[in-house]
Design an enzyme around this catalytic site. Structure first.
Site: not given
Ligand code: PMV
Length: 318
Positions: A104-108, A110, A151
């Site tokens: 869940g660190l945002g690989s997509s 990045a 992200d």
């Molecule tokens: O699950 P993650 O790390 O992609 O975070 C989602 C965060 C939300 O606010 C729920 C969705 C968003 O796009 O802001």
């Protein structure tokens, strides 16, 4: 050949509420994804992505069939870039990732941002940060249909940012380090499902849920000031208040709660989930002197520590 890299992210404050036009605070982390690009003489887009066990695979023909989200994102980024710049070319693309897709660190985001930055270098098209953000965010929406883009902003700009959906506000909070401890639950969060669930709750109980979003907005605005002041005691307290509101939205989980409790019991100033909830990572704020205690406690409670420095530099050419 060109190479570009972009950092991952952690949501510090304001998840979910940000989808409904409230501000959030996102930090970039020093785990990067890099994308190398080279023109080909044919029209094939060929991907090598060791982290997905993909080697020299033609991806241009099978977007619909691609079961790897990351492959869809890369191909959509290429198509959107070509469309915007009225270009067409075959490409050899190689990705290299310093972190797993699963945490869940945002690989997509990045990988999209690094790909678009790399393409702009390869085809010598000047793009500023906002243009890279806009095209990358459009790519996320094309593939995924939802998301605030927080992200994407972290991957483009780096640093710690106050962010409002779609990039209406992207405002840096100028600090160079934040003593965050990151604990991974071992469970993959299902972000789209959780975002939809909150949408349904909002329809059913608009007053209650909007009330929670308003409280989250207040916390984000206070946190922005206290992060700038580096007052970690106050920031930690605000994290606990934010976590309480996320609990009330029903998106925390037993695993997240165990790690959060362990962090607080071992002296962290504050702790909360980071992102959509249901899994992925929690974050805790702890002084450098105490951070080893907090890390040990999180591990004892079943979490895995992700060593990460916050903030990191945004997208760059390598
Ligand atoms: O699950 P993650 O790390 O992609 O975070 C989602 C965060 C939300 O606010 C729920 C969705 C968003 O796009 O802001």
């Amino acid at each position: 050949m060109v190479k570009a890299s972009a950092p991952g992210k952690l949501m510090l404050f304001g998840e979910h509420a940000v989808i409904y036009d409230k501000p959030c605070i996102v930090a970039s982390v020093d785990h990067r994804i890099s994308v190398s690009l080279e023109k080909r003489n044919d029209n094939n887009i060929i991907l090598t992505a060791p982290e997905l066990s993909i080697k020299n695979q033609i991806i241009s023909d099978n977007l619909e069939k691609s079961h790897f989200k990351k492959v869809s994102f890369i191909l959509a980024a290429v198509n959107n870039f070509f469309k915007k710049c009225d270009l067409k070319s075959g490409l050899d693309i190689k990705t290299q990732s310093e972190f797993s897709d699963k945490i869940g660190l945002g690989s997509s985001s990045a990988v999209i941002v690094a790909a678009i930055k790399g393409l702009s270098e390869l085809f010598k098209i000047k793009m500023n940060e906002k243009e890279i953000f806009d095209l990358s965010y459009q790519t996320v929406l094309d593939v995924q249909g939802l998301g605030s883009g927080f992200d994407v902003a972290a991957a483009v700009y780096g640093g710690i940012l106050l962010f409002v959906t779609g990039g209406k506000i992207i405002s840096p909070i100028e600090i160079t380090d934040m003593p965050l401890v990151v604990g991974y639950t071992g469970i993959k969060a299902d972000t789209p499902t959780l975002v939809k669930m909150i949408g349904e709750k909002l329809l059913k109980e608009p007053d209650r849920v909007n009330g929670i979003f308003n409280e989250i907005e207040n916390i984000v605005n206070l946190a922005k000031v206290e992060i700038g002041n580096k007052d970690w005691r106050k920031v930690g307290h605000l994290m606990n208040l934010n976590q309480d509101l996320l609990r009330r939205l029903g998106i925390s989980s037993k695993e997240l709660e165990n790690l959060i409790k362990a962090a607080l019991d071992s002296g962290a100033y504050g702790a909360k989930l980071s992102g959509a909830g249901g899994g992925d990572c929690m974050i805790a704020l702890a002084d450098k002197e105490n951070s080893n205690n907090v890390k040990r406690a999180i591990e004892k409670a079943g979490g895995k520590i992700i060593e990460a420095k916050i903030p990191a530099e945004g997208v760059r050419s390598e």
